[in-house]
Design a protein around this motif. Structure first.
Motif, PDB file in Angstrom:
ATOM      1  N   LEU A   1       0.836  -1.204   0.000  1.00  0.00           N
ATOM      2  CA  LEU A   1       0.000   0.000   0.000  1.00  0.00           C
ATOM      3  C   LEU A   1       0.873   1.257   0.000  1.00  0.00           C
ATOM      4  O   LEU A   1       0.632   2.200  -0.761  1.00  0.00           O
ATOM      5  CB  LEU A   1      -0.920  -0.023   1.233  1.00  0.00           C
ATOM      6  N   ALA A   2       1.909   1.254   0.851  1.00  0.00           N
ATOM      7  CA  ALA A   2       2.789   2.424   0.947  1.00  0.00           C
ATOM      8  C   ALA A   2       3.490   2.693  -0.388  1.00  0.00           C
ATOM      9  O   ALA A   2       3.652   3.847  -0.793  1.00  0.00           O
ATOM     10  CB  ALA A   2       3.823   2.205   2.053  1.00  0.00           C
ATOM     11  N   ASP A   3       3.890   1.621  -1.065  1.00  0.00           N
ATOM     12  CA  ASP A   3       4.559   1.781  -2.360  1.00  0.00           C
ATOM     13  C   ASP A   3       3.634   2.475  -3.368  1.00  0.00           C
ATOM     14  O   ASP A   3       4.042   3.395  -4.079  1.00  0.00           O
ATOM     15  CB  ASP A   3       4.984   0.407  -2.886  1.00  0.00           C
ATOM     16  N   ARG A   4       2.365   2.051  -3.378  1.00  0.00           N
ATOM     17  CA  ARG A   4       1.408   2.663  -4.319  1.00  0.00           C
ATOM     18  C   ARG A   4       1.042   4.080  -3.877  1.00  0.00           C
ATOM     19  O   ARG A   4       0.849   4.974  -4.703  1.00  0.00           O
ATOM     20  CB  ARG A   4       0.166   1.772  -4.445  1.00  0.00           C
ATOM     21  N   GLU A   5       0.961   4.297  -2.554  1.00  0.00           N
ATOM     22  CA  GLU A   5       0.699   5.647  -2.045  1.00  0.00           C
ATOM     23  C   GLU A   5       1.812   6.607  -2.470  1.00  0.00           C
ATOM     24  O   GLU A   5       1.562   7.780  -2.748  1.00  0.00           O
ATOM     25  CB  GLU A   5       0.614   5.650  -0.512  1.00  0.00           C
ATOM     26  N   LEU A   6       3.045   6.092  -2.475  1.00  0.00           N
ATOM     27  CA  LEU A   6       4.179   6.937  -2.844  1.00  0.00           C
ATOM     28  C   LEU A   6       4.050   7.447  -4.279  1.00  0.00           C
ATOM     29  O   LEU A   6       4.331   8.618  -4.550  1.00  0.00           O
ATOM     30  CB  LEU A   6       5.487   6.153  -2.684  1.00  0.00           C
TER      31      LEU A   6
ATOM     32  N   PRO B   1       8.378  -8.735   1.658  1.00  0.00           N
ATOM     33  CA  PRO B   1       8.804  -8.170   0.379  1.00  0.00           C
ATOM     34  C   PRO B   1       8.464  -6.682   0.289  1.00  0.00           C
ATOM     35  O   PRO B   1       7.385  -6.265   0.717  1.00  0.00           O
ATOM     36  CB  PRO B   1       7.997  -8.970  -0.653  1.00  0.00           C
ATOM     37  N   MET B   2       9.407  -5.891  -0.196  1.00  0.00           N
ATOM     38  CA  MET B   2       9.159  -4.452  -0.366  1.00  0.00           C
ATOM     39  C   MET B   2       9.411  -4.086  -1.825  1.00  0.00           C
ATOM     40  O   MET B   2      10.396  -4.528  -2.413  1.00  0.00           O
ATOM     41  CB  MET B   2      10.098  -3.642   0.535  1.00  0.00           C
ATOM     42  N   HIS B   3       8.546  -3.243  -2.357  1.00  0.00           N
ATOM     43  CA  HIS B   3       8.720  -2.827  -3.748  1.00  0.00           C
ATOM     44  C   HIS B   3       9.837  -1.791  -3.857  1.00  0.00           C
ATOM     45  O   HIS B   3      10.218  -1.165  -2.877  1.00  0.00           O
ATOM     46  CB  HIS B   3       7.412  -2.238  -4.292  1.00  0.00           C
ATOM     47  N   LYS B   4      10.281  -1.607  -5.096  1.00  0.00           N
ATOM     48  CA  LYS B   4      11.499  -0.809  -5.319  1.00  0.00           C
ATOM     49  C   LYS B   4      11.384   0.655  -4.902  1.00  0.00           C
ATOM     50  O   LYS B   4      12.299   1.219  -4.328  1.00  0.00           O
ATOM     51  CB  LYS B   4      11.888  -0.874  -6.797  1.00  0.00           C
ATOM     52  N   LEU B   5      10.224   1.282  -5.215  1.00  0.00           N
ATOM     53  CA  LEU B   5      10.098   2.705  -4.877  1.00  0.00           C
ATOM     54  C   LEU B   5      10.097   2.894  -3.361  1.00  0.00           C
ATOM     55  O   LEU B   5      10.769   3.784  -2.834  1.00  0.00           O
ATOM     56  CB  LEU B   5       8.815   3.298  -5.493  1.00  0.00           C
ATOM     57  N   PHE B   6       9.350   2.021  -2.662  1.00  0.00           N
ATOM     58  CA  PHE B   6       9.301   2.110  -1.196  1.00  0.00           C
ATOM     59  C   PHE B   6      10.702   1.936  -0.613  1.00  0.00           C
ATOM     60  O   PHE B   6      11.122   2.701   0.266  1.00  0.00           O
ATOM     61  CB  PHE B   6       8.324   1.046  -0.661  1.00  0.00           C
ATOM     62  N   LEU B   7      11.449   0.966  -1.132  1.00  0.00           N
ATOM     63  CA  LEU B   7      12.831   0.743  -0.665  1.00  0.00           C
ATOM     64  C   LEU B   7      13.707   1.957  -0.956  1.00  0.00           C
ATOM     65  O   LEU B   7      14.488   2.382  -0.111  1.00  0.00           O
ATOM     66  CB  LEU B   7      13.423  -0.473  -1.370  1.00  0.00           C
ATOM     67  N   GLU B   8      13.553   2.494  -2.158  1.00  0.00           N
ATOM     68  CA  GLU B   8      14.357   3.650  -2.560  1.00  0.00           C
ATOM     69  C   GLU B   8      14.105   4.836  -1.616  1.00  0.00           C
ATOM     70  O   GLU B   8      15.039   5.519  -1.186  1.00  0.00           O
ATOM     71  CB  GLU B   8      13.982   4.013  -4.003  1.00  0.00           C
ATOM     72  N   MET B   9      12.837   5.046  -1.278  1.00  0.00           N
ATOM     73  CA  MET B   9      12.497   6.178  -0.414  1.00  0.00           C
ATOM     74  C   MET B   9      12.915   5.907   1.035  1.00  0.00           C
ATOM     75  O   MET B   9      13.334   6.832   1.743  1.00  0.00           O
ATOM     76  CB  MET B   9      10.997   6.474  -0.499  1.00  0.00           C
ATOM     77  N   LEU B  10      12.806   4.664   1.471  1.00  0.00           N
ATOM     78  CA  LEU B  10      13.287   4.307   2.814  1.00  0.00           C
ATOM     79  C   LEU B  10      14.786   4.550   2.901  1.00  0.00           C
ATOM     80  O   LEU B  10      15.289   5.104   3.880  1.00  0.00           O
ATOM     81  CB  LEU B  10      13.027   2.820   3.085  1.00  0.00           C
ATOM     82  N   GLU B  11      15.505   4.131   1.861  1.00  0.00           N
ATOM     83  CA  GLU B  11      16.965   4.283   1.872  1.00  0.00           C
ATOM     84  C   GLU B  11      17.373   5.755   1.877  1.00  0.00           C
ATOM     85  O   GLU B  11      18.380   6.117   2.471  1.00  0.00           O
ATOM     86  CB  GLU B  11      17.587   3.528   0.689  1.00  0.00           C
ATOM     87  N   ALA B  12      16.545   6.594   1.233  1.00  0.00           N
ATOM     88  CA  ALA B  12      16.843   8.034   1.238  1.00  0.00           C
ATOM     89  C   ALA B  12      16.747   8.612   2.652  1.00  0.00           C
ATOM     90  O   ALA B  12      17.330   9.648   2.949  1.00  0.00           O
ATOM     91  CB  ALA B  12      15.887   8.772   0.304  1.00  0.00           C
TER      92      ALA B  12
END
Lengths: 220, 15
Positions: A33-38, A207-218
């Motif tokens: 959900l968070a990935d799609r919200e992003l 499992p985490m999607h790429k955008l969510f991971l990218e934003m978490l890493e930021a």
């Protein structure tokens, strides 16, 4: 009124009915959900007057810094009509018992005080959309190139919030100030929420999607 | 910024 018009359509959690209930399912549902919200938040940001005129670097810095505050604020606003429940999505309303059973209690306990705070203020949709934009522009990113341009956007959003106060809440001249004073708790709540997702990431079970991971890493 | 490819791409999309 522009911010009301560009307010995104709601999206749904759609928990996988074939997966048995439990921690992994709940967290997988939330991370998805968070990935799609992003994606929605990034699209929304571009419609904030003036945002797209900032440099691409500054747009990225603001979103990387404030995305969780924007996300938390959206959950909080959806939850205002509920008692002790968090509306992660219209099809994913979590009470304390459900939160405890599905490993979401930390999140639940972190976010509820903010819901209480806005309930007490009886925050309205106009105020909420303005605060959400303010949270983005006031992200205190250390990497802003054109500080003056960001300041000008902050000023116009601040002015909108004050105009709302003086037109809708003549009984309370401090209304805009009261709303701005909720922002420290929002930042604190977003920090706790991020911490929760960092530890989930480290555990590696969800499992985490790429955008969510990218934003978490930021934010790491 | 190379690390933030998806955010970069989504911001550049005109929609």
């Amino acid at each position: 009124s522009h911010l009301l018009v560009v307010e995104p359509e709601k999206i749904y959690a759609m928990p996988d009915p074939t997966v048995p209930d439990g921690d992994i399912k709940a967290l997988t549902t939330l991370c998805d959900l968070a990935d799609r919200e992003l994606v929605v938040i990034i699209g929304w940001a571009k419609h904030i007057p003036g945002f797209s005129s900032l440099s691409l670097t500054d747009q990225m810095s603001l979103l990387q810094s404030a995305w969780m505050e924007v996300l938390v604020l959206s959950i909080v606003f959806r939850s205002l009509a509920f008692e002790g429940e968090l509306v992660y999505a219209d099809d994913y309303v979590v009470d304390e018992e459900h939160a405890r059973l599905s490993g979401l209690l930390d999140l639940h306990v972190a976010i509820l005080p903010l819901v209480q705070r806005y309930k007490k203020l009886q925050v309205e949709k106009e105020e909420f959309v303005t605060l959400k934009a303010i949270a983005l522009l006031n992200s205190d990113s250390m990497h802003i190139e054109d500080v003056d341009a960001v300041q000008r956007l902050q000023d116009s959003l601040h002015e909108a919030l004050q105009d709302l106060g003086s037109s809708q809440h003549t009984e309370d001249p401090q209304r805009a100030g009261k709303l701005l004073m909720t922002l420290p708790l929002l930042r604190q709540t977003a920090a706790r929420t991020l911490q929760h997702f960092f530890s989930i990431k480290v555990q590696g079970k969800v499992p985490m999607h790429k955008l969510f991971l990218e934003m978490l890493e930021a934010k790491a | 910024k190379e690390k933030h490819k998806i955010l970069h791409r989504l911001l550049q999309n005109s929609t």
